[in-house]
Write a protein that holds these residues in place. Structure first.
Motif, short mmCIF file in Angstrom:
data_model
loop_
_atom_site.label_atom_id
_atom_site.label_comp_id
_atom_site.label_asym_id
_atom_site.label_seq_id
_atom_site.Cartn_x
_atom_site.Cartn_y
_atom_site.Cartn_z
N SER A 1 0.83 -1.20 0.00
CA SER A 1 0.00 0.00 0.00
C SER A 1 0.87 1.25 0.00
O SER A 1 0.59 2.22 -0.72
CB SER A 1 -0.92 -0.01 1.22
OG SER A 1 -1.65 1.18 1.31
N GLU A 2 1.93 1.23 0.77
CA GLU A 2 2.85 2.37 0.82
C GLU A 2 3.60 2.54 -0.51
O GLU A 2 3.82 3.66 -0.98
CB GLU A 2 3.83 2.23 1.99
CG GLU A 2 3.17 2.35 3.35
CD GLU A 2 2.45 3.68 3.55
OE1 GLU A 2 3.06 4.74 3.27
OE2 GLU A 2 1.29 3.68 3.98
N GLU B 1 2.48 1.63 -3.40
CA GLU B 1 1.47 2.11 -4.36
C GLU B 1 1.27 3.62 -4.22
O GLU B 1 1.21 4.35 -5.22
CB GLU B 1 0.16 1.37 -4.12
CG GLU B 1 -0.90 1.63 -5.15
CD GLU B 1 -2.14 0.77 -4.93
OE1 GLU B 1 -3.08 0.94 -5.72
OE2 GLU B 1 -2.18 -0.03 -3.99
N LYS B 2 1.19 4.10 -2.98
CA LYS B 2 1.06 5.54 -2.75
C LYS B 2 2.29 6.29 -3.28
O LYS B 2 2.16 7.35 -3.88
CB LYS B 2 0.91 5.83 -1.25
CG LYS B 2 -0.42 5.46 -0.67
CD LYS B 2 -0.42 5.83 0.81
CE LYS B 2 -1.35 4.98 1.60
NZ LYS B 2 -1.21 5.18 3.06
N ASN C 1 2.57 7.44 -6.88
CA ASN C 1 1.86 8.66 -7.25
C ASN C 1 2.77 9.89 -7.25
O ASN C 1 2.42 10.92 -7.82
CB ASN C 1 0.67 8.90 -6.31
CG ASN C 1 -0.41 7.87 -6.49
OD1 ASN C 1 -0.71 7.48 -7.61
ND2 ASN C 1 -0.99 7.43 -5.40
N THR D 1 9.58 5.49 1.92
CA THR D 1 9.17 5.31 0.53
C THR D 1 10.05 6.11 -0.42
O THR D 1 10.76 7.03 -0.01
CB THR D 1 7.70 5.71 0.32
OG1 THR D 1 7.55 7.09 0.65
CG2 THR D 1 6.78 4.86 1.17
#
Length: 133
Positions: free
Chosen positions: A8-9, A11-12, A15, A39
């Motif tokens: 999830s991290e 994926e963020k 962005n 990240t």
């Protein structure tokens, strides 16, 4: 370690990619030994040799914060129809700071991940022999 949280991290982080040339966004999430997740995103440049991958962005940020021990790395590429593994330069950098059994998870846009280790992705690392001496 919760792989879902790590992905999830990642994926963020994708962005935040700056990829106007390739349109190939990548995000990485590095789990540090203390539990912090750092990240990174790929940052391109017109001179492609100056581009920095998401994996190296995360590792360099962690090292710049004094982090030296890592538990796992997740990589997500929302613009690929297949799991995207680290490039050769990233494999070299990852191997510099981890042991051969360090887990790496990578995925494409379907979010199904492949699981490997840096030792599988980057075998015969000369540093392993130096560390053993």
């Amino acid at each position: 370690m919760n792989k879902d949280i790590l992905f999830s991290e990642a994926e963020k982080a994708a962005n935040y990619s700056y990829s106007p040339y390739s349109k190939f966004r990548v995000g990485a999430a590095l789990l540090c030994a203390d539990g912090e997740i750092i990240t990174g995103a790929n940052i391109e440049n017109r001179s492609f040799g100056l581009t920095n991958c998401a994996e190296r962005s995360a590792i360099f940020t962690a090292l710049s914060k004094g982090k030296k021990e890592f538990k796992a790395l997740a990589i997500h590429c929302p613009d690929a129809d297949y799991p995207v593994s680290p490039c050769g330069a990233c494999r070299q950098v990852i191997s510099e700071f981890t042991e051969s059994d360090f887990p790496i998870f990578f995925s494409g846009n379907d979010k199904n991940y492949t699981e490997s280790t840096i030792g599988e992705l980057f075998p015969y690392n000369a540093l392993d022999e130096l560390r053993d001496q």
